[in-house]
Design a protein around this motif. Sequence first.
Motif, PDB file in Angstrom:
ATOM      1  N   UNK A 217      11.170 -15.484   8.088  1.00 43.08           N
ATOM      2  CA  UNK A 217      12.048 -16.516   8.607  1.00 43.08           C
ATOM      3  C   UNK A 217      11.554 -17.936   8.447  1.00 43.08           C
ATOM      4  N   UNK A 218      10.486 -18.130   7.698  1.00 42.82           N
ATOM      5  CA  UNK A 218       9.936 -19.474   7.514  1.00 42.82           C
ATOM      6  C   UNK A 218       9.728 -19.811   6.043  1.00 42.82           C
ATOM      7  N   UNK A 219      10.445 -19.091   5.179  1.00 44.14           N
ATOM      8  CA  UNK A 219      10.272 -19.316   3.744  1.00 44.14           C
ATOM      9  C   UNK A 219       9.196 -18.436   3.133  1.00 44.14           C
ATOM     10  N   UNK A 220       8.563 -17.587   3.945  1.00 45.83           N
ATOM     11  CA  UNK A 220       7.558 -16.668   3.417  1.00 45.83           C
ATOM     12  C   UNK A 220       8.026 -15.230   3.613  1.00 45.83           C
ATOM     13  N   UNK A 221       7.471 -14.351   2.826  1.00 43.82           N
ATOM     14  CA  UNK A 221       7.729 -12.919   2.980  1.00 43.82           C
ATOM     15  C   UNK A 221       6.385 -12.195   2.934  1.00 43.82           C
ATOM     16  N   UNK A 222       6.339 -11.036   3.571  1.00 45.00           N
ATOM     17  CA  UNK A 222       5.147 -10.184   3.517  1.00 45.00           C
ATOM     18  C   UNK A 222       5.482  -8.966   2.676  1.00 45.00           C
ATOM     19  N   UNK A 223       4.723  -8.764   1.613  1.00 46.13           N
ATOM     20  CA  UNK A 223       4.982  -7.671   0.667  1.00 46.13           C
ATOM     21  C   UNK A 223       3.987  -6.547   0.919  1.00 46.13           C
ATOM     22  N   UNK A 224       4.518  -5.355   1.139  1.00 48.01           N
ATOM     23  CA  UNK A 224       3.693  -4.183   1.427  1.00 48.01           C
ATOM     24  C   UNK A 224       3.598  -3.294   0.184  1.00 48.01           C
ATOM     25  N   UNK A 225       2.398  -2.922  -0.244  1.00 42.45           N
ATOM     26  CA  UNK A 225       2.241  -2.087  -1.452  1.00 42.45           C
ATOM     27  C   UNK A 225       2.525  -0.611  -1.182  1.00 42.45           C
ATOM     28  N   UNK A 226       3.763  -0.325  -0.778  1.00 47.70           N
ATOM     29  CA  UNK A 226       4.171   1.053  -0.503  1.00 47.70           C
ATOM     30  C   UNK A 226       4.464   1.749  -1.832  1.00 47.70           C
ATOM     31  N   UNK A 227       3.899   2.920  -2.074  1.00 48.89           N
ATOM     32  CA  UNK A 227       4.151   3.601  -3.353  1.00 48.89           C
ATOM     33  C   UNK A 227       5.590   4.091  -3.440  1.00 48.89           C
ATOM     34  N   UNK A 228       6.134   4.096  -4.646  1.00 43.15           N
ATOM     35  CA  UNK A 228       7.488   4.621  -4.830  1.00 43.15           C
ATOM     36  C   UNK A 228       7.490   6.139  -4.766  1.00 43.15           C
ATOM     37  N   UNK A 229       6.347   6.744  -5.082  1.00 36.65           N
ATOM     38  CA  UNK A 229       6.209   8.198  -4.989  1.00 36.65           C
ATOM     39  C   UNK A 229       4.901   8.518  -4.261  1.00 36.65           C
ATOM     40  N   UNK A 230       4.974   9.444  -3.329  1.00 37.82           N
ATOM     41  CA  UNK A 230       3.774   9.866  -2.597  1.00 37.82           C
ATOM     42  C   UNK A 230       3.185  11.046  -3.349  1.00 37.82           C
ATOM     43  N   UNK A 231       2.106  10.785  -4.087  1.00 37.25           N
ATOM     44  CA  UNK A 231       1.566  11.781  -5.008  1.00 37.25           C
ATOM     45  C   UNK A 231       0.333  12.500  -4.466  1.00 37.25           C
ATOM     46  N   UNK A 232       0.114  12.416  -3.170  1.00 32.62           N
ATOM     47  CA  UNK A 232      -1.012  13.110  -2.574  1.00 32.62           C
ATOM     48  C   UNK A 232      -0.732  14.623  -2.549  1.00 32.62           C
ATOM     49  N   UNK A 233      -1.776  15.379  -2.273  1.00 28.54           N
ATOM     50  CA  UNK A 233      -1.610  16.829  -2.196  1.00 28.54           C
ATOM     51  C   UNK A 233      -0.844  17.190  -0.927  1.00 28.54           C
ATOM     52  N   UNK A 234      -0.334  18.419  -0.874  1.00 26.21           N
ATOM     53  CA  UNK A 234       0.410  18.881   0.301  1.00 26.21           C
ATOM     54  C   UNK A 234      -0.468  18.835   1.548  1.00 26.21           C
ATOM     55  N   UNK A 235      -1.750  19.192   1.392  1.00 25.13           N
ATOM     56  CA  UNK A 235      -2.664  19.174   2.538  1.00 25.13           C
ATOM     57  C   UNK A 235      -2.858  17.755   3.053  1.00 25.13           C
TER      58      UNK A 235
END
Length: 322
Positions: A264-282
Amino acid sequence: MKKGFVIVLSALVLASCGRPQRTVMPKNSETKQTSTSEKKQSGMDLKAIKDKDYSSIQGTWIDGRGNELVFDDKGLVSEDVELDASCFKQKDQIAEMTVSAKSGVGGYGLLLLPKGQEAGKDDASDKSKDRIWAGQSPEYGDDDNFYYCKKEQPKDREQVDADDSSSTSKTSKAKKWNTRSDGEVKSSKKADQNDYPGYTAAQVEAARVWAYVIKSVPTELSINEKSAGTKIYFGGLGVDYPKDVRQLFTPISAEGHVTYASNGDGTVTIYPVPSHWQQSADELNSEEFMTQFTQGILDHAETVTLPDGDPDLIRQILAVLK
């Protein structure tokens, strides 16, 4: 008659034995070939890089915006990111590699381009030099997106190189978002909303975020909103978003994916969330692991002043916004 012939022949043999012999050495084609081979490998050596020998690209590489990639003979020099050598892929005389965050969250791709090679039909770089392209979405039409070895900077980058020489940092910049100089950045609050009639401020901001991070027009762009307190991982484990966020995505995952919060002040916070979660099932079912992993996403979030961007590019992105 035979006796006379023997005497003459003997005289000829003795005369030849008395002369110094001239030895003519054949041209060493192998030496010439080796020399030519060495000459060809004097620049970026993809074969050596594949074998994890980075001496052919050792040094500081700079793009048109002053960002640095620093290599030693063992790889990328950085406290935050590292080369994933297992992802090395070579096609013809061009190679691709992946740079991953040591925290396990985020990363980007590298395209290694020896002299004479093209990234694509729209490649605007200087093909007479070795180059490295780095980013998350292919964008080859702007020479500023290419890294050149510091000693081979194009003439129009001499000022960037001079400005950078005062820096004492010898590590690569892993934080890729806030890379523009203050003179290039303008608060989005100052933008004239009349430039984009029919669109809300939130939609214009979303288009600007996409243009700033991805720098290309997607086939289609959608927005998904998540409230503060929502788990970062959709599986329900790990930590929560501390504020409301918007997720920008397309039907084609290769085109990119951005998660950000508007401040709301001309800035944004960008989060590096992966598009795919490639971790193992465990791992995906481990509260401990997912808490650590998603906390890493928050720790590596970047708050940036959002530029107004190129109006033509913003309009094209708005046109495909759903």
